[in-house]
Design a protein around this motif. Sequence first.
Motif, PDB file in Angstrom:
ATOM      1  N   LEU A  42       0.800  -1.217   0.000  1.00  0.00           N
ATOM      2  CA  LEU A  42       0.000   0.000   0.000  1.00  0.00           C
ATOM      3  C   LEU A  42       0.841   1.279   0.000  1.00  0.00           C
ATOM      4  O   LEU A  42       0.298   2.376  -0.019  1.00  0.00           O
ATOM      5  CB  LEU A  42      -0.945   0.006   1.203  1.00  0.00           C
ATOM      6  CG  LEU A  42      -1.991  -1.106   1.214  1.00  0.00           C
ATOM      7  CD1 LEU A  42      -2.766  -1.098   2.522  1.00  0.00           C
ATOM      8  CD2 LEU A  42      -2.925  -0.980   0.024  1.00  0.00           C
ATOM      9  N   GLY A  43       2.165   1.132   0.040  1.00  0.00           N
ATOM     10  CA  GLY A  43       3.040   2.296   0.065  1.00  0.00           C
ATOM     11  C   GLY A  43       3.297   2.851   1.447  1.00  0.00           C
ATOM     12  O   GLY A  43       3.957   3.885   1.594  1.00  0.00           O
ATOM     13  N   CYS A  44       2.820   2.177   2.461  1.00  0.00           N
ATOM     14  CA  CYS A  44       2.990   2.666   3.829  1.00  0.00           C
ATOM     15  C   CYS A  44       4.457   2.633   4.266  1.00  0.00           C
ATOM     16  O   CYS A  44       4.931   3.564   4.928  1.00  0.00           O
ATOM     17  CB  CYS A  44       2.134   1.858   4.800  1.00  0.00           C
ATOM     18  SG  CYS A  44       2.251   2.411   6.514  1.00  0.00           S
ATOM     19  N   THR A  48       6.360   5.947   5.451  1.00  0.00           N
ATOM     20  CA  THR A  48       6.834   5.990   6.834  1.00  0.00           C
ATOM     21  C   THR A  48       8.333   6.310   6.889  1.00  0.00           C
ATOM     22  O   THR A  48       8.761   7.162   7.669  1.00  0.00           O
ATOM     23  CB  THR A  48       6.537   4.643   7.527  1.00  0.00           C
ATOM     24  OG1 THR A  48       5.118   4.430   7.515  1.00  0.00           O
ATOM     25  CG2 THR A  48       7.023   4.622   8.956  1.00  0.00           C
ATOM     26  N   ARG A  49       9.107   5.648   6.053  1.00  0.00           N
ATOM     27  CA  ARG A  49      10.561   5.910   6.018  1.00  0.00           C
ATOM     28  C   ARG A  49      10.865   7.347   5.607  1.00  0.00           C
ATOM     29  O   ARG A  49      11.802   7.955   6.113  1.00  0.00           O
ATOM     30  CB  ARG A  49      11.242   4.954   5.047  1.00  0.00           C
ATOM     31  CG  ARG A  49      11.397   3.571   5.574  1.00  0.00           C
ATOM     32  CD  ARG A  49      12.222   2.711   4.628  1.00  0.00           C
ATOM     33  NE  ARG A  49      12.227   1.347   5.097  1.00  0.00           N
ATOM     34  CZ  ARG A  49      11.997   0.291   4.326  1.00  0.00           C
ATOM     35  NH1 ARG A  49      11.766   0.452   3.034  1.00  0.00           N
ATOM     36  NH2 ARG A  49      12.011  -0.908   4.829  1.00  0.00           N
ATOM     37  N   TRP A 110       0.491  -2.252  17.193  1.00  0.00           N
ATOM     38  CA  TRP A 110       1.661  -1.546  16.691  1.00  0.00           C
ATOM     39  C   TRP A 110       1.621  -0.098  17.168  1.00  0.00           C
ATOM     40  O   TRP A 110       0.540   0.487  17.267  1.00  0.00           O
ATOM     41  CB  TRP A 110       1.655  -1.530  15.165  1.00  0.00           C
ATOM     42  CG  TRP A 110       1.823  -2.871  14.515  1.00  0.00           C
ATOM     43  CD1 TRP A 110       0.839  -3.754  14.199  1.00  0.00           C
ATOM     44  CD2 TRP A 110       3.040  -3.469  14.087  1.00  0.00           C
ATOM     45  NE1 TRP A 110       1.361  -4.860  13.598  1.00  0.00           N
ATOM     46  CE2 TRP A 110       2.718  -4.711  13.513  1.00  0.00           C
ATOM     47  CE3 TRP A 110       4.371  -3.072  14.126  1.00  0.00           C
ATOM     48  CZ2 TRP A 110       3.674  -5.566  12.987  1.00  0.00           C
ATOM     49  CZ3 TRP A 110       5.323  -3.919  13.595  1.00  0.00           C
ATOM     50  CH2 TRP A 110       4.977  -5.158  13.035  1.00  0.00           C
ATOM     51  N   VAL A 111       2.782   0.477  17.448  1.00  0.00           N
ATOM     52  CA  VAL A 111       2.853   1.905  17.769  1.00  0.00           C
ATOM     53  C   VAL A 111       3.756   2.587  16.760  1.00  0.00           C
ATOM     54  O   VAL A 111       4.705   1.998  16.237  1.00  0.00           O
ATOM     55  CB  VAL A 111       3.327   2.174  19.219  1.00  0.00           C
ATOM     56  CG1 VAL A 111       2.274   1.710  20.209  1.00  0.00           C
ATOM     57  CG2 VAL A 111       4.663   1.530  19.505  1.00  0.00           C
ATOM     58  N   PHE A 112       3.445   3.849  16.491  1.00  0.00           N
ATOM     59  CA  PHE A 112       4.158   4.662  15.506  1.00  0.00           C
ATOM     60  C   PHE A 112       5.161   5.522  16.249  1.00  0.00           C
ATOM     61  O   PHE A 112       4.803   6.218  17.202  1.00  0.00           O
ATOM     62  CB  PHE A 112       3.140   5.532  14.752  1.00  0.00           C
ATOM     63  CG  PHE A 112       3.638   6.064  13.452  1.00  0.00           C
ATOM     64  CD1 PHE A 112       3.836   5.239  12.371  1.00  0.00           C
ATOM     65  CD2 PHE A 112       3.878   7.420  13.311  1.00  0.00           C
ATOM     66  CE1 PHE A 112       4.268   5.740  11.150  1.00  0.00           C
ATOM     67  CE2 PHE A 112       4.302   7.938  12.100  1.00  0.00           C
ATOM     68  CZ  PHE A 112       4.502   7.093  11.013  1.00  0.00           C
ATOM     69  N   VAL A 113       6.437   5.440  15.845  1.00  0.00           N
ATOM     70  CA  VAL A 113       7.487   6.159  16.569  1.00  0.00           C
ATOM     71  C   VAL A 113       8.440   6.871  15.619  1.00  0.00           C
ATOM     72  O   VAL A 113       8.547   6.524  14.444  1.00  0.00           O
ATOM     73  CB  VAL A 113       8.311   5.213  17.482  1.00  0.00           C
ATOM     74  CG1 VAL A 113       7.437   4.530  18.521  1.00  0.00           C
ATOM     75  CG2 VAL A 113       9.085   4.183  16.672  1.00  0.00           C
ATOM     76  N   ASN A 114       9.130   7.849  16.173  1.00  0.00           N
ATOM     77  CA  ASN A 114      10.214   8.522  15.476  1.00  0.00           C
ATOM     78  C   ASN A 114      11.354   7.502  15.353  1.00  0.00           C
ATOM     79  O   ASN A 114      11.784   6.930  16.354  1.00  0.00           O
ATOM     80  CB  ASN A 114      10.653   9.756  16.276  1.00  0.00           C
ATOM     81  CG  ASN A 114      11.786  10.492  15.624  1.00  0.00           C
ATOM     82  OD1 ASN A 114      12.870   9.954  15.433  1.00  0.00           O
ATOM     83  ND2 ASN A 114      11.553  11.752  15.312  1.00  0.00           N
ATOM     84  N   ALA A 115      11.828   7.275  14.136  1.00  0.00           N
ATOM     85  CA  ALA A 115      12.847   6.248  13.901  1.00  0.00           C
ATOM     86  C   ALA A 115      14.180   6.567  14.559  1.00  0.00           C
ATOM     87  O   ALA A 115      14.950   5.667  14.876  1.00  0.00           O
ATOM     88  CB  ALA A 115      13.045   6.032  12.403  1.00  0.00           C
TER      89      ALA A 115
END
Length: 135
Positions: A42-44, A48-49, A110-115
């Motif tokens: 889906l291009g996620c 995200t990157r 899942w959690v979304f974080v600063n890489a």
Amino acid sequence: MSQVYRYELMVSEGTIDENGHVNNVEYLRWMLDAAVLHSESLGCTDTTRAIDATWVVRTHRIEYLRPAFAGEKIVVLTWVSNFRRVQSLRKYKVIRVKDKAVLAEGETDWVFVNAKTGKLRSIPKDILALFEVLP
């Protein structure tokens, strides 16, 4: 494209444990592989990157219902069940193709974080828009 992603695989001899069936850890590997492939399709992953972010696992839950054996064709179905500010719940169903038996069901929070910092961050609208939420 359907928001229920299908990941098909053949059970290999290398996944079999001392009990003669697929090791429980393999189901988790299959679920994670399906999640990543769905996200990539889906291009996620690229989106995200591009913003220096990543998804990390907070929790897994798996219910094992029936064993799988070497040589069997398996399908892992996965979909996003909800989004909250920094979290997303993804669900899975592992099915043996031959008899359509459900082998396992699971979910991952899942959690979304600063890489770079690992700190939680809000999920951007353009990422939310990539997925249809299916309960």
